[in-house]
Scaffold this active site. Structure first.
Site, short mmCIF file in Angstrom:
data_model
loop_
_atom_site.label_atom_id
_atom_site.label_comp_id
_atom_site.label_asym_id
_atom_site.label_seq_id
_atom_site.Cartn_x
_atom_site.Cartn_y
_atom_site.Cartn_z
CB CYS A 1 -0.91 -0.01 1.23
SG CYS A 1 -1.95 1.45 1.36
CB CYS B 1 -0.86 2.11 5.77
SG CYS B 1 -1.59 0.69 4.95
CB CYS C 1 50.85 -39.72 7.95
SG CYS C 1 50.10 -39.51 6.32
CB CYS D 1 53.55 -40.26 4.35
SG CYS D 1 54.00 -38.83 5.35
CG ASP E 1 23.33 -36.28 21.27
OD1 ASP E 1 23.61 -35.89 20.13
OD2 ASP E 1 22.54 -37.20 21.51
CD GLU E 2 26.68 -38.78 18.29
OE1 GLU E 2 27.83 -39.23 18.21
OE2 GLU E 2 25.71 -39.47 18.66
CB CYS F 1 50.14 -35.68 6.48
SG CYS F 1 51.88 -36.11 6.71
#
Length: 120
Positions: free
Chosen positions: A5, A8, A81, A86, A102-103, A111
Site C-alpha cells: 500500500c 500505510c 599419517c 609417508c 550430544d555427539e 599431514c
C-alpha cells in the site's frame, strides 16, 4: 509477487469490487488490490504481472573445507599419517561440530609432509 500500500505500507490483497459504492459501480465484479488496514483500493483493469531475472547468481559457500579450510589452523605432534608411503608424525588439525550437540566434535587432520587428509 507482493505489492504494498502506498499510504500505510501494508501488503495488498487481491479481492473483488463489491457493489454499494457509487464511485466504483462501473467496476463491480472486477479484481482489485485492496489494503486491509486503510481504504486504499487499486482496480485491476489489465493483466498484471511482474517478471524479474536474477542476473548475479551467488556461488554456494563451501561449508566444510574449501580453499581456506587449512588457513590459521594448529599443528599437533605425535600424530601418525595413515598413508603407507609417508612416515610423518606431525599434522595440521581443526575441529567442527558436524553432528548433533550430544555427539563429540569431528577432528580433521592433514599431514604436514604428504598433505593427506583424514578425520577422526
Amino acid at each position: 509477487m507482493l505489492l504494498f500500500c502506498p499510504h500505510c505500507g501494508n501488503m495488498l490483497r487481491v479481492g473483488k469490487v463489491l457493489p454499494g459504492d457509487p464511485s466504483t459501480a462501473e467496476h463491480v465484479g472486477k479484481q482489485t488490490f485492496t489494503c486491509l488496514t486503510c481504504p486504499y483500493e487499486f482496480i485491476i483493469t489489465q493483466r498484471w504481472y511482474d517478471r524479474k531475472y536474477n542476473t548475479n547468481k551467488k556461488e554456494p559457500d563451501d561449508i566444510v573445507g574449501g580453499e581456506n579450510a587449512w588457513d590459521n589452523v594448529q599443528t599437533q605432534d605425535n600424530v601418525l599419517c595413515p598413508s603407507d608411503t609417508c612416515d610423518g608424525d606431525k599434522a595440521f588439525w581443526y575441529q567442527l561440530q558436524i553432528r548433533s550437540a550430544d555427539e563429540p566434535m569431528t577432528t580433521f587432520y592433514r599431514c604436514t609432509e604428504c598433505h593427506k587428509e583424514w578425520r577422526e
